[in-house]
Design an enzyme around this catalytic site. Structure first.
Site, PDB file in Angstrom:
ATOM      1  N   VAL A  83       0.840  26.795 -27.348  1.00 56.60           N
ATOM      2  CA  VAL A  83      -0.112  26.063 -26.504  1.00 56.60           C
ATOM      3  C   VAL A  83      -1.283  25.603 -27.361  1.00 56.60           C
ATOM      4  CG1 VAL A  83      -1.682  26.245 -24.553  1.00 56.60           C
ATOM      5  CG2 VAL A  83       0.587  27.287 -24.440  1.00 56.60           C
ATOM      6  N   GLU A 174      -4.103  55.382 -38.445  1.00 53.94           N
ATOM      7  CA  GLU A 174      -2.653  55.587 -38.395  1.00 53.94           C
ATOM      8  C   GLU A 174      -1.974  55.077 -39.666  1.00 53.94           C
ATOM      9  OE1 GLU A 174      -2.408  55.716 -33.541  1.00 53.94           O
ATOM     10  OE2 GLU A 174      -1.588  53.958 -34.513  1.00 53.94           O
ATOM     11  N   ASP A 305      -6.809  41.147 -23.622  1.00 50.07           N
ATOM     12  CA  ASP A 305      -7.783  41.030 -24.724  1.00 50.07           C
ATOM     13  C   ASP A 305      -8.635  39.764 -24.637  1.00 50.07           C
ATOM     14  OD1 ASP A 305      -6.762  43.332 -25.742  1.00 50.07           O
ATOM     15  OD2 ASP A 305      -6.008  42.477 -27.608  1.00 50.07           O
ATOM     16  N   ALA A 322      -3.939  48.157 -24.668  1.00 51.67           N
ATOM     17  CA  ALA A 322      -2.786  47.828 -23.828  1.00 51.67           C
ATOM     18  C   ALA A 322      -3.031  48.162 -22.350  1.00 51.67           C
ATOM     19  CB  ALA A 322      -1.556  48.561 -24.350  1.00 51.67           C
ATOM     20  N   GLN A 323      -3.634  49.325 -22.066  1.00 51.12           N
ATOM     21  CA  GLN A 323      -3.781  49.743 -20.668  1.00 51.12           C
ATOM     22  C   GLN A 323      -4.610  48.761 -19.827  1.00 51.12           C
ATOM     23  OE1 GLN A 323      -2.817  51.687 -18.145  1.00 51.12           O
ATOM     24  NE2 GLN A 323      -1.122  52.168 -19.505  1.00 51.12           N
TER      25      GLN A 323
HETATM   26  C1  LIG Z   1      -1.944  47.256 -35.089  1.00 51.83           C
HETATM   27  C2  LIG Z   1      -2.363  47.409 -33.653  1.00 51.83           C
HETATM   28  C3  LIG Z   1      -2.305  48.671 -33.067  1.00 51.83           C
HETATM   29  C4  LIG Z   1      -2.691  48.826 -31.735  1.00 51.83           C
HETATM   30  N1  LIG Z   1      -2.608  50.086 -31.179  1.00 51.83           N
HETATM   31  C5  LIG Z   1      -2.921  50.251 -29.889  1.00 51.83           C
HETATM   32  C6  LIG Z   1      -2.778  51.518 -29.268  1.00 51.83           C
HETATM   33  O1  LIG Z   1      -2.375  52.496 -29.914  1.00 51.83           O
HETATM   34  N2  LIG Z   1      -3.082  51.625 -27.949  1.00 51.83           N
HETATM   35  C7  LIG Z   1      -3.514  50.547 -27.219  1.00 51.83           C
HETATM   36  O2  LIG Z   1      -3.752  50.691 -26.021  1.00 51.83           O
HETATM   37  N3  LIG Z   1      -3.671  49.342 -27.772  1.00 51.83           N
HETATM   38  C8  LIG Z   1      -3.377  49.162 -29.084  1.00 51.83           C
HETATM   39  N4  LIG Z   1      -3.524  47.928 -29.654  1.00 51.83           N
HETATM   40  C9  LIG Z   1      -4.093  46.831 -28.863  1.00 51.83           C
HETATM   41  C10 LIG Z   1      -3.075  46.227 -27.895  1.00 51.83           C
HETATM   42  O3  LIG Z   1      -1.882  45.933 -28.572  1.00 51.83           O
HETATM   43  C11 LIG Z   1      -3.675  44.976 -27.272  1.00 51.83           C
HETATM   44  O4  LIG Z   1      -4.888  45.333 -26.646  1.00 51.83           O
HETATM   45  C12 LIG Z   1      -2.726  44.372 -26.248  1.00 51.83           C
HETATM   46  O5  LIG Z   1      -1.574  43.890 -26.910  1.00 51.83           O
HETATM   47  C13 LIG Z   1      -3.395  43.243 -25.477  1.00 51.83           C
HETATM   48  O6  LIG Z   1      -2.468  42.705 -24.585  1.00 51.83           O
HETATM   49  P1  LIG Z   1      -2.536  41.167 -24.167  1.00 51.83           P
HETATM   50  O7  LIG Z   1      -1.523  40.978 -23.118  1.00 51.83           O
HETATM   51  O8  LIG Z   1      -3.939  40.790 -23.883  1.00 51.83           O
HETATM   52  O9  LIG Z   1      -2.153  40.380 -25.489  1.00 51.83           O
HETATM   53  P2  LIG Z   1      -0.880  40.521 -26.451  1.00 51.83           P
HETATM   54  O10 LIG Z   1      -0.083  41.716 -26.130  1.00 51.83           O
HETATM   55  O11 LIG Z   1      -1.428  40.396 -27.827  1.00 51.83           O
HETATM   56  O12 LIG Z   1      -0.023  39.223 -26.107  1.00 51.83           O
HETATM   57  C14 LIG Z   1      -0.500  37.930 -26.348  1.00 51.83           C
HETATM   58  C15 LIG Z   1       0.675  36.983 -26.351  1.00 51.83           C
HETATM   59  O13 LIG Z   1       0.181  35.656 -26.333  1.00 51.83           O
HETATM   60  C16 LIG Z   1       0.950  34.852 -27.215  1.00 51.83           C
HETATM   61  N5  LIG Z   1       0.111  33.720 -27.635  1.00 51.83           N
HETATM   62  C17 LIG Z   1      -1.113  33.769 -28.209  1.00 51.83           C
HETATM   63  N6  LIG Z   1      -1.576  32.527 -28.429  1.00 51.83           N
HETATM   64  C18 LIG Z   1      -0.642  31.659 -27.966  1.00 51.83           C
HETATM   65  C19 LIG Z   1      -0.543  30.251 -27.923  1.00 51.83           C
HETATM   66  N7  LIG Z   1      -1.511  29.457 -28.373  1.00 51.83           N
HETATM   67  N8  LIG Z   1       0.573  29.693 -27.410  1.00 51.83           N
HETATM   68  C20 LIG Z   1       1.594  30.482 -26.946  1.00 51.83           C
HETATM   69  N9  LIG Z   1       1.543  31.831 -26.953  1.00 51.83           N
HETATM   70  C21 LIG Z   1       0.435  32.416 -27.462  1.00 51.83           C
HETATM   71  C22 LIG Z   1       1.293  35.793 -28.350  1.00 51.83           C
HETATM   72  O14 LIG Z   1       2.450  35.343 -29.060  1.00 51.83           O
HETATM   73  C23 LIG Z   1       1.537  37.098 -27.608  1.00 51.83           C
HETATM   74  O15 LIG Z   1       2.888  37.260 -27.252  1.00 51.83           O
HETATM   75  C24 LIG Z   1      -3.138  47.730 -30.982  1.00 51.83           C
HETATM   76  C25 LIG Z   1      -3.176  46.455 -31.582  1.00 51.83           C
HETATM   77  C26 LIG Z   1      -2.794  46.309 -32.907  1.00 51.83           C
HETATM   78  C27 LIG Z   1      -2.835  44.945 -33.526  1.00 51.83           C
END
Ligand SMILES: Cc1cc2nc3c(=O)[nH]c(=O)nc-3n(C[C@H](O)[C@H](O)[C@H](O)COP(=O)(O)OP(=O)(O)OC[C@H]3O[C@@H](n4cnc5c(N)ncnc54)[C@H](O)[C@@H]3O)c2cc1C
Length: 435
Positions: A83, A174, A305, A322-323
């Site tokens: 997007v 980690e 996020d 994640a939560q």
């Molecule tokens: C290394 C690491 C370790 C982590 N460990 C933990 C943990 O132990 N516990 C915890 O609770 N949280 C952890 N987190 C944080 C957690 O993963 C995030 O808070 C969570 O994934 C947020 O969910 P979300 O749905 O907002 O976004 P995401 O899960 O990041 O999903 C976003 C999606 O949007 C898509 N996207 C983005 N931009 C575009 C675009 N322009 N066009 C099309 N698609 C797009 C991406 O491809 C992705 O699939 C960690 C994060 C990282 C990086």
């Protein structure tokens, strides 16, 4: 995009991460057409990325096809699309594969690494937010040791075996723990002709304690665990520059290293068209109300996020974890069903289930709302929770078997250089990062 017109309202979700998928599931069998767009065709379980980087797991055990999540959902469409822009006036989403109109738009684009404008670190450092980035890091770590074998220059060899991880949050802790375990258990066997005792793992934290979002006792214990594993923990130090070989800091401390991992900040993934100053908060997050509506728009929502929902309890929005993303996704999904049924929406209330981090074998720290514990039991709780939240039965089984195997054998067999990583190839001719 070749999506049929429907008599139902169209919900376009951008992002198949934790929030987007939790939300989409709630619209199953409802009078809605749902279009999910993601630039990847898989859901990425980010909490286990560090295990991919350190050879503990293969990437396909923490990734899950988005199409499979939506299999059998009537009126659901997935498109692999990046997007690029939102036309809020025309109610259209502009992507690299074409445009699509929406009645309701849900942004769940997550976050990306924030280098705070430091170009040296961005170009020469390693991030670990995506699967390709984790594979790059895995290759670089292994290539460094192969390279270290070849040089007679002791300083060069030490720099190749010197690792600097910036950021003492869960990711940094980690990763540092996993690298320390590799140094102890695997390197001496894999590289008998290299003095791997000289390998150094440095964890650099700007603040005065690790895991600042967790309790003091969790921070203290995590630091003890890391030091027990031989990690050098540096607190109250800010990394200033990195040129690919030398890290300078705001103190006299310098590190000569070929591997700097930047785990010191994230920012929301914003989209052009929804980036007015009035709706952007710290870290690029979009200001939303308690029903997840982006300020100024009734039909545009943001979760996870990318969203900042301010309240007395969370003046800077919910933690980027994640939560909150899952709970917001579920609440928004239920609210959209209520909207279809012409019922009032329910405000979001976050239920804090606690947080945790693992340092290594038998070593983890867990803060639950009522209990805090550390050590072996915490480690089992950490493993159980991560298995539970992994998407897909096969992934759970594969990860479980890998963990048992690694535990019994003191091993990590995914230490493979599948796609060699070369820093100098990273920036393409337009100056854009490739991974
Ligand atoms: C290394 C690491 C370790 C982590 N460990 C933990 C943990 O132990 N516990 C915890 O609770 N949280 C952890 N987190 C944080 C957690 O993963 C995030 O808070 C969570 O994934 C947020 O969910 P979300 O749905 O907002 O976004 P995401 O899960 O990041 O999903 C976003 C999606 O949007 C898509 N996207 C983005 N931009 C575009 C675009 N322009 N066009 C099309 N698609 C797009 C991406 O491809 C992705 O699939 C960690 C994060 C990282 C990086």
């Amino acid at each position: 995009m070749n999506i049929p017109q429907s008599s139902f309202p169209r919900f376009v979700i951008i992002g198949g991460g934790f929030g987007g998928i939790a939300m989409a599931k709630k619209l199953r069998n409802k009078d809605a057409q749902v279009v999910l767009l993601d630039k990847h065709n898989y859901h990425n379980f980010q909490p286990l990325l560090y295990q991919v980087s350190t050879g503990g797991l293969e990437p396909d055990s923490i990734a899950y096809p988005i199409r499979k999540v939506l299999q059998g959902y009537p009126n659901f469409y997935f498109r692999l699309a990046n997007v690029e822009e939102i036309d809020t006036k025309g109610k259209r989403v502009l992507t690299n594969i074409g445009d699509i109109s929406y009645d309701y738009l849900i942004l769940a684009t997550g976050s990306e690494t924030n280098f705070f404008g430091n170009k040296g670190i961005e170009t020469m450092g390693m991030a670990m937010k995506t699967i390709p980035q984790s594979l790059n890091l895995r290759s670089l770590i292994l290539e460094n040791f192969e390279q270290a074998l070849l040089t007679d220059d002791l300083h060069e060899r030490d720099a190749l075996m010197n690792f600097v991880i910036v950021g003492g949050g869960p990711t940094g802790v980690e990763l540092a723990g996993a690298l320390a375990e590799i140094k102890k258990g695997i390197l001496p066997k894999d590289y008998p002709d290299l003095d791997t005792r000289r390998a150094q793992i440095n964890l650099v934290q700007a603040g005065d304690r690790l895991l600042p979002a967790m309790s003091e006792v969790a921070s203290r214990k995590a630091e003890q665990f890391l030091e027990g594993l031989g990690v050098n923990v540096w607190k109250n130090i800010r990394v200033a520059e990195y040129d690919g070989k030398r890290v300078t800091t705001n103190t006299n401390t310098i590190f000569d290293t070929y591997t700097l991992v930047w785990a010191a900040g994230v920012q929301a993934v914003g989209i052009k068209g929804l980036d007015a100053k009035e709706i952007l908060c710290r870290g690029n997050r979009l200001k939303v109300n308690q029903f997840h509506q982006v300020e100024g728009f009734e039909e545009i929502f943001a979760i996870g996020d990318v969203a900042q929902m301010e309240s007395e309890e969370f003046p800077n929005g919910h933690p980027m974890m994640a939560q909150p993303a899952i709970q917001q996704g579920r609440n928004l999904g239920e609210n959209l069903v209520r909207l279809l049924d012409e019922k009032p929406m329910k405000p979001f209330k976050y239920k804090d289930k606690g947080s945790m981090a693992t340092v290594g074998r038998n070593k983890a720290v867990v803060d639950l709302p009522k209990f805090k514990f550390q050590g072996v039991f915490a480690w089992f709780v950490w493993m159980f929770v991560h298995l539970y939240f992994l998407i897909g039965f096969r992934n759970r089984v594969v990860v479980f078997i890998n963990w048992v195997y690694n535990y019994v054998r003191f091993d990590r067999e995914a230490r493979l250089i599948i796609r060699p990583f070369k820093k100098q190839n990273r920036v393409d001719r337009r100056g854009l990062m490739q991974d």
